[in-house]
Write a protein that holds these residues in place. Structure first.
Motif, PDB file in Angstrom:
ATOM      1  N   TRP A 157       0.826  -1.207   0.000  1.00 50.32           N
ATOM      2  CA  TRP A 157       0.000   0.000   0.000  1.00 50.32           C
ATOM      3  C   TRP A 157       0.860   1.256   0.000  1.00 50.32           C
ATOM      4  CZ3 TRP A 157      -5.083  -0.555  -0.726  1.00 50.32           C
ATOM      5  CH2 TRP A 157      -5.643  -1.791  -0.442  1.00 50.32           C
ATOM      6  N   LYS A 158       0.555   2.154  -0.902  1.00 49.53           N
ATOM      7  CA  LYS A 158       1.164   3.487  -0.891  1.00 49.53           C
ATOM      8  C   LYS A 158       0.244   4.370  -0.053  1.00 49.53           C
ATOM      9  CE  LYS A 158       3.446   3.368  -5.403  1.00 49.53           C
ATOM     10  NZ  LYS A 158       3.850   2.041  -5.321  1.00 49.53           N
ATOM     11  N   THR A 187      -2.902   5.595  -1.832  1.00 48.56           N
ATOM     12  CA  THR A 187      -3.840   4.504  -2.116  1.00 48.56           C
ATOM     13  C   THR A 187      -4.613   4.141  -0.852  1.00 48.56           C
ATOM     14  OG1 THR A 187      -2.310   3.665  -3.778  1.00 48.56           O
ATOM     15  CG2 THR A 187      -4.052   2.168  -3.063  1.00 48.56           C
TER      16      THR A 187
END
Length: 125
Positions: A41-42, A45
């Motif tokens: 996960w960024k 995001t």
């Protein structure tokens, strides 16, 4: 059981599951930390997914200073009850017996799991 609860995509469910493991309310930074180094996960995001979960009614989002705090509005037990019911409906025509027969005939259950199932059935009798 809340009939208005809809099944979540796997990614959204993964984030909600992480939130259930944290003390409420929680922040996106705490969620990222709980997901750990190996997560895909960024931050942006994650924020998008948190906004989606809030829009869908699974989370409450409150701004505290410079960050948002998130609180789950549905318990893990409530959600899993809906997931289980949906799974049974899709896979076994809503028949728990059919599901158990399938698991048993495919040797998907270990001896330990069979013992747990026997114990549950004995409690219900």
């Amino acid at each position: 059981m809340n009939k208005s609860i809809k099944r979540l995509p796997d990614g959204e469910f993964a984030i909600l599951k992480t939130i259930w493991q944290l003390p409420a309310p929680t922040t996106s930074a705490q969620i990222m930390a709980k997901l750990g180094q190996s997560n895909h996960w960024k931050p942006q995001t994650l924020l998008t997914v948190l906004a989606r979960l809030t829009e869908k009614g699974f989370l409450e989002s409150v701004r505290k200073g410079r960050e948002r705090q998130y609180t789950a509005l549905i318990s893990e037990e409530e959600y899993l009850e809906v997931e289980t019911s949906d799974f049974l409906k899709r896979c076994s025509g809503h028949s728990m017996g059919g599901l158990v027969k399938t698991l048993f005939s495919s040797n998907s259950l270990s001896e330990h799991e069979l013992d747990e199932l026997r114990s549950l059935l004995n409690k219900e009798s």
